[in-house]
Design a protein around this motif. Structure first.
Motif, PDB file in Angstrom:
ATOM      1  N   GLY A 194      30.702  45.202  57.693  1.00 46.72           N
ATOM      2  CA  GLY A 194      31.319  43.892  57.838  1.00 46.72           C
ATOM      3  C   GLY A 194      32.028  43.430  56.588  1.00 46.72           C
ATOM      4  N   GLU A 195      32.015  44.244  55.534  1.00 40.25           N
ATOM      5  CA  GLU A 195      32.661  43.903  54.265  1.00 40.25           C
ATOM      6  C   GLU A 195      33.717  44.955  53.964  1.00 40.25           C
ATOM      7  N   ALA A 196      34.847  44.871  54.649  1.00 40.41           N
ATOM      8  CA  ALA A 196      35.863  45.921  54.548  1.00 40.41           C
ATOM      9  C   ALA A 196      36.671  45.844  53.263  1.00 40.41           C
ATOM     10  N   ALA A 197      36.883  44.642  52.708  1.00 38.51           N
ATOM     11  CA  ALA A 197      37.710  44.504  51.513  1.00 38.51           C
ATOM     12  C   ALA A 197      37.301  43.259  50.743  1.00 38.51           C
ATOM     13  N   GLN A 198      37.470  43.331  49.434  1.00 41.94           N
ATOM     14  CA  GLN A 198      37.158  42.200  48.565  1.00 41.94           C
ATOM     15  C   GLN A 198      38.273  42.037  47.534  1.00 41.94           C
ATOM     16  N   LEU A 199      38.357  40.850  46.959  1.00 41.91           N
ATOM     17  CA  LEU A 199      39.240  40.646  45.820  1.00 41.91           C
ATOM     18  C   LEU A 199      38.591  41.281  44.592  1.00 41.91           C
ATOM     19  N   ALA A 200      39.391  41.979  43.801  1.00 41.73           N
ATOM     20  CA  ALA A 200      38.913  42.642  42.586  1.00 41.73           C
ATOM     21  C   ALA A 200      39.532  41.948  41.381  1.00 41.73           C
ATOM     22  N   PHE A 201      38.708  41.545  40.420  1.00 41.02           N
ATOM     23  CA  PHE A 201      39.160  40.790  39.255  1.00 41.02           C
ATOM     24  C   PHE A 201      38.931  41.621  37.990  1.00 41.02           C
ATOM     25  N   GLN A 202      39.955  41.649  37.131  1.00 37.46           N
ATOM     26  CA  GLN A 202      39.850  42.344  35.859  1.00 37.46           C
ATOM     27  C   GLN A 202      40.458  41.494  34.765  1.00 37.46           C
ATOM     28  N   GLY A 203      39.832  41.546  33.584  1.00 34.59           N
ATOM     29  CA  GLY A 203      40.335  40.795  32.446  1.00 34.59           C
ATOM     30  C   GLY A 203      39.303  39.819  31.935  1.00 34.59           C
TER      31      GLY A 203
END
Length: 222
Positions: A194-203
């Motif tokens: 049920g968790e196909a994609a997420q926002l990815a944060f870098q920095g």
């Protein structure tokens, strides 16, 4: 940037006209103007006028029409004490000092009128991320956001950070944002997480993540 997540922002040299009345209510000591979410006023003392706030230009108006992003705003003018809340959600404050944050429009409660805002595409986020556009606020002044349930403030400088697109309330505008796809073959036959994609944060910066994927929207019967 300072946040109410780490303590009482009324302490120290900051202008003190935004404060938490409690965890779910914002108190604004008004002597001039403030921009707030339409319908968020729960009480006030003094003399105040409430007016609809447009998009401030054809460009932002078209972005709101096309993307559906951006909180419906009102401009409050006057003097006195103003109390704001939204659906009893938790309220958190940020004081920007020539900085910028990106906010999910559904979580924006109020901000100082000298701050500038615009609707911008989340760079690197495709359709799989859910919301493609958020509201970016920049300058020096106060921003109040709401969170559905008690949130966590994650420091993104130490490790790659991921969040559901509907759970990410706001984040440092300077972060690099992409999409992390985790769908596996099992999802195609009904055995996915049920968790196909997420926002990815870098920095170097932060992301504020609420304790849910937002309020449940009632479904119609047929």
């Amino acid at each position: 940037m300072r946040s109410s997540f780490f303590g009482n922002l009324e302490q120290g040299p900051l202008p003190g006209h935004f404060a938490l009345q409690n965890a779910k209510m914002l108190r604004v000591q008004l002597n001039g103007e403030v921009l707030a979410r339409q319908g968020s006023m729960v009480a006030f003392q003094g003399q105040m006028d409430f007016d609809y706030e447009g998009s401030g230009g054809m460009g932002r108006f078209l972005k709101k029409m096309v993307t559906g992003e951006g909180a419906p705003l009102m401009r409050v003018r006057g003097q006195g004490m103003l109390f704001l809340a939204d659906n009893a959600d938790d309220v958190h404050l940020f004081y920007l000092e020539d900085e910028a944050i990106t906010v999910n429009g559904t979580n924006l409660l109020a901000f100082d009128p000298q701050l500038t805002w615009d609707i911008q595409r989340i760079q690197g986020a495709g359709i799989a991320a859910g919301g493609l556009f958020n509201t970016t606020i920049r300058g020096t002044g106060w921003v109040a956001v709401t969170a559905h349930g008690s949130p966590v403030l994650l420091d993104t400088s130490g490790a790659p950070t991921f969040a559901d697109s509907q759970s990410a309330v706001c984040w440092s505008a300077e972060l690099r944002v992409g999409v992390n796809r985790t769908m596996k073959a099992g999802a195609l036959i009904g055995r996915g997480s049920g968790e196909a994609a997420q926002l990815a944060f870098q920095g170097a910066g932060f992301v504020l993540v609420q304790a849910s994927e937002g309020p449940i929207v009632p479904q119609g019967n047929g």
